[in-house]
Design an enzyme around this catalytic site. Structure first.
Site, PDB file in Angstrom:
ATOM      1  N   LYS A 130      94.022 -51.531  -9.943  1.00  0.00           N
ATOM      2  CA  LYS A 130      94.589 -51.285  -8.610  1.00  0.00           C
ATOM      3  C   LYS A 130      96.066 -51.636  -8.535  1.00  0.00           C
ATOM      4  O   LYS A 130      96.809 -51.015  -7.777  1.00  0.00           O
ATOM      5  CB  LYS A 130      93.815 -52.073  -7.541  1.00  0.00           C
ATOM      6  CG  LYS A 130      92.500 -51.421  -7.164  1.00  0.00           C
ATOM      7  CD  LYS A 130      92.028 -51.896  -5.815  1.00  0.00           C
ATOM      8  CE  LYS A 130      90.833 -51.090  -5.364  1.00  0.00           C
ATOM      9  NZ  LYS A 130      90.332 -51.522  -4.067  1.00  0.00           N
TER      10      LYS A 130
ATOM     11  N   LYS B  84      86.710 -43.776 -11.594  1.00  0.00           N
ATOM     12  CA  LYS B  84      85.641 -43.695 -10.604  1.00  0.00           C
ATOM     13  C   LYS B  84      86.134 -43.035  -9.318  1.00  0.00           C
ATOM     14  O   LYS B  84      87.325 -43.094  -9.008  1.00  0.00           O
ATOM     15  CB  LYS B  84      85.046 -45.079 -10.322  1.00  0.00           C
ATOM     16  CG  LYS B  84      85.827 -45.918  -9.354  1.00  0.00           C
ATOM     17  CD  LYS B  84      84.990 -47.083  -8.865  1.00  0.00           C
ATOM     18  CE  LYS B  84      85.686 -47.757  -7.697  1.00  0.00           C
ATOM     19  NZ  LYS B  84      85.521 -47.058  -6.434  1.00  0.00           N
TER      20      LYS B  84
ATOM     21  N   LYS C  27      87.948 -44.415  -2.495  1.00  0.00           N
ATOM     22  CA  LYS C  27      88.583 -44.127  -1.209  1.00  0.00           C
ATOM     23  C   LYS C  27      90.089 -44.135  -1.343  1.00  0.00           C
ATOM     24  O   LYS C  27      90.796 -43.403  -0.660  1.00  0.00           O
ATOM     25  CB  LYS C  27      88.225 -45.233  -0.206  1.00  0.00           C
ATOM     26  CG  LYS C  27      86.898 -45.094   0.429  1.00  0.00           C
ATOM     27  CD  LYS C  27      86.774 -46.161   1.512  1.00  0.00           C
ATOM     28  CE  LYS C  27      85.630 -47.079   1.213  1.00  0.00           C
ATOM     29  NZ  LYS C  27      86.023 -48.397   0.733  1.00  0.00           N
TER      30      LYS C  27
HETATM   31  P1  ATP Z   1      88.728 -48.690  -2.588  1.00  0.00           P
HETATM   32  O1  ATP Z   1      89.324 -47.620  -3.445  1.00  0.00           O
HETATM   33  O2  ATP Z   1      89.479 -48.963  -1.323  1.00  0.00           O
HETATM   34  O3  ATP Z   1      88.413 -49.951  -3.372  1.00  0.00           O
HETATM   35  P2  ATP Z   1      86.039 -47.827  -2.951  1.00  0.00           P
HETATM   36  O4  ATP Z   1      85.771 -46.381  -2.953  1.00  0.00           O
HETATM   37  O5  ATP Z   1      86.082 -48.523  -4.288  1.00  0.00           O
HETATM   38  O6  ATP Z   1      87.331 -48.091  -2.103  1.00  0.00           O
HETATM   39  P3  ATP Z   1      84.676 -50.095  -1.779  1.00  0.00           P
HETATM   40  O7  ATP Z   1      84.720 -50.318  -0.300  1.00  0.00           O
HETATM   41  O8  ATP Z   1      85.610 -50.904  -2.619  1.00  0.00           O
HETATM   42  O9  ATP Z   1      84.922 -48.524  -2.048  1.00  0.00           O
HETATM   43  O10 ATP Z   1      83.210 -50.296  -2.308  1.00  0.00           O
HETATM   44  C1  ATP Z   1      82.067 -50.205  -1.459  1.00  0.00           C
HETATM   45  C2  ATP Z   1      80.817 -50.070  -2.291  1.00  0.00           C
HETATM   46  O11 ATP Z   1      80.764 -48.761  -2.891  1.00  0.00           O
HETATM   47  C3  ATP Z   1      80.726 -51.064  -3.463  1.00  0.00           C
HETATM   48  O12 ATP Z   1      79.380 -51.467  -3.587  1.00  0.00           O
HETATM   49  C4  ATP Z   1      81.142 -50.249  -4.647  1.00  0.00           C
HETATM   50  O13 ATP Z   1      80.599 -50.756  -5.860  1.00  0.00           O
HETATM   51  C5  ATP Z   1      80.558 -48.885  -4.294  1.00  0.00           C
HETATM   52  N1  ATP Z   1      81.295 -47.813  -4.960  1.00  0.00           N
HETATM   53  C6  ATP Z   1      82.628 -47.551  -4.828  1.00  0.00           C
HETATM   54  N2  ATP Z   1      82.964 -46.482  -5.559  1.00  0.00           N
HETATM   55  C7  ATP Z   1      81.837 -46.067  -6.186  1.00  0.00           C
HETATM   56  C8  ATP Z   1      81.538 -44.989  -7.079  1.00  0.00           C
HETATM   57  N3  ATP Z   1      82.485 -44.167  -7.471  1.00  0.00           N
HETATM   58  N4  ATP Z   1      80.264 -44.834  -7.516  1.00  0.00           N
HETATM   59  C9  ATP Z   1      79.288 -45.682  -7.094  1.00  0.00           C
HETATM   60  N5  ATP Z   1      79.500 -46.722  -6.253  1.00  0.00           N
HETATM   61  C10 ATP Z   1      80.751 -46.912  -5.795  1.00  0.00           C
HETATM   62 MG    MG Z   2      86.623 -50.579  -4.401  1.00  0.00          MG
END
Ligand code: ATP
Ligand code: MG
Length: 343
Positions: free
Chosen positions: A122, A206, A209
């Site tokens: 990040k 991955k 968001k």
């Molecule tokens: P950011 O990029 O802001 O970190 P994010 O997409 O990683 O957002 P989070 O809010 O950090 O989302 O994570 C929320 C939940 O979703 C966590 O349990 C995380 O492990 C899961 N998660 C995030 N991205 C993935 C993905 N690509 N596949 C499966 N699970 C995911």
């Molecule tokens: Mg995340």
């Protein structure tokens, strides 16, 4: 310090997890997290929060943050979480997270945090310009879990390392203060077909968001045309889908789309290949788009209806915060006593 073996935690089983209000929820969040939350609420005491303290580790527009918090809550409810079963609340409304988070900053070691790969990803090339919070965020995450003495944490695979840190912090606290079994060593509930959904633009990253490219992800709020367009544009190679799982392993983008199809259709990858192996993406992508639309449209419809009544969402969050505070208070109180603070 006595050398008696650590007693194991004898308290109740409890599930805790959360999602950051850092942008629109995507398919990875849904399959890796929300689907599991909705299932677990029927099996165990479940607390699910909106991680607004974590969201501000990177810049969030103050004019949008509360709305994003309501949106995540709407997604929880749309995915099937029931406030009568699960405690749903905003992280910042329960100050015990931040208080225990500070104490844990003094338990965790710098060397442990230096190993966290998510910070490296990040912060990218600009580590020195990252917030301190982005670096210490896994320590606050340990407090999120342990302030409720949660025993099970449903998350996607990207959170595995942070969860190991939570266990290390719990074990070190129990050891340093000679309170064997005070904190549980929580287990991740990570397994499942949706544990690691990859970006549609890059099979090695991955789905996130915070990815600047909206085409990298399918958002829960995307309409049918948008979903079809994003899947059509998804990066793939020119070969048809392979017949065997072995051949899929060397093709990350194809593997990801087959995995998404399987997770949505509740089929194994082998079953998906039995149906689509040997067929080109010209056949597979439209089938995947139809499936994604069929599965996500009812959720985005429910989200839209829920967002039309923000006062109701606020009632859910306020009631959840009150319940969560009650659960957290005795643990934080006990921790303060254990640490030796004046009281
Ligand atoms: P950011 O990029 O802001 O970190 P994010 O997409 O990683 O957002 P989070 O809010 O950090 O989302 O994570 C929320 C939940 O979703 C966590 O349990 C995380 O492990 C899961 N998660 C995030 N991205 C993935 C993905 N690509 N596949 C499966 N699970 C995911
Ligand atoms: Mg995340």
């Amino acid at each position: 310090m006595t050398d008696q073996p650590p007693a194991s935690y004898a308290g109740p089983q409890r599930v805790l997890s959360g999602v950051q209000p850092s942008g629109a929820l995507h398919l990875g969040n849904y399959l890796g997290a929300l689907v599991k939350f909705a299932r677990l609420q029927h099996e165990q005491d479940t607390l699910i929060f909106v991680a607004d303290l974590h969201a501000i580790t990177v810049w969030q527009d103050p004019a949008l943050l509360a709305t994003q918090t309501r949106e995540i809550t709407a997604a929880y409810l749309a995915a099937g979480l029931d406030p009568a079963k699960a405690t749903i609340f905003p992280q910042s409304a329960v100050t015990a997270h931040a208080e225990l988070g500070w104490i844990f900053q003094c338990v965790a070691r710098l060397g442990w945090l230096d190993r966290m790969t998510q910070f490296k990803e990040k912060s990218g090339k600009h580590k020195e310009r990252s917030s301190v919070g982005l670096y210490t965020y896994p320590v606050l995450q340990a407090a999120d879990v342990l302030v409720y003495r949660a025993t099970h944490v449903p998350v996607g695979e990207d959170q595995k390392q942070h969860l190991e840190l939570t266990r290390d912090i719990a074990a070190k606290f129990n050891h340093d203060f000679n309170r064997p079994g005070f904190f549980p060593l929580p287990e991740g509930l990570i397994e499942g077909p949706g544990a690691r959904i990859m970006s549609l633009r890059d099979g090695s990253a991955k789905m996130s968001k915070s990815d600047p490219s909206d085409n990298s992800r399918i958002n829960l709020t995307d309409d049918a045309d948008m979903i079809a367009q994003k899947i059509r544009k998804a990066k793939t190679d020119p070969e048809p889908l392979p017949e065997s799982l072995e051949d899929l392993k060397t093709r990350p983008e194809a593997d990801n789309l087959v995995g998404i199809y399987g997770a949505l259709a509740e089929m194994t990858k082998a079953q998906v290949l039995a149906e689509f192996g040997g067929k080109g993406f010209g056949t597979f992508k439209p089938a995947l788009a139809d499936l994604a639309v069929a599965k996500l449209a009812p959720i985005s419809d429910r989200m839209r209806r829920l967002m039309a009544d923000p006062a109701e969402i606020d009632r859910v969050l306020a009631a959840g915060a009150e319940k969560a505070r009650e659960v957290a208070a005795p643990t934080l109180d006990e921790v303060k006593k254990i640490v030796g603070f004046w009281r």
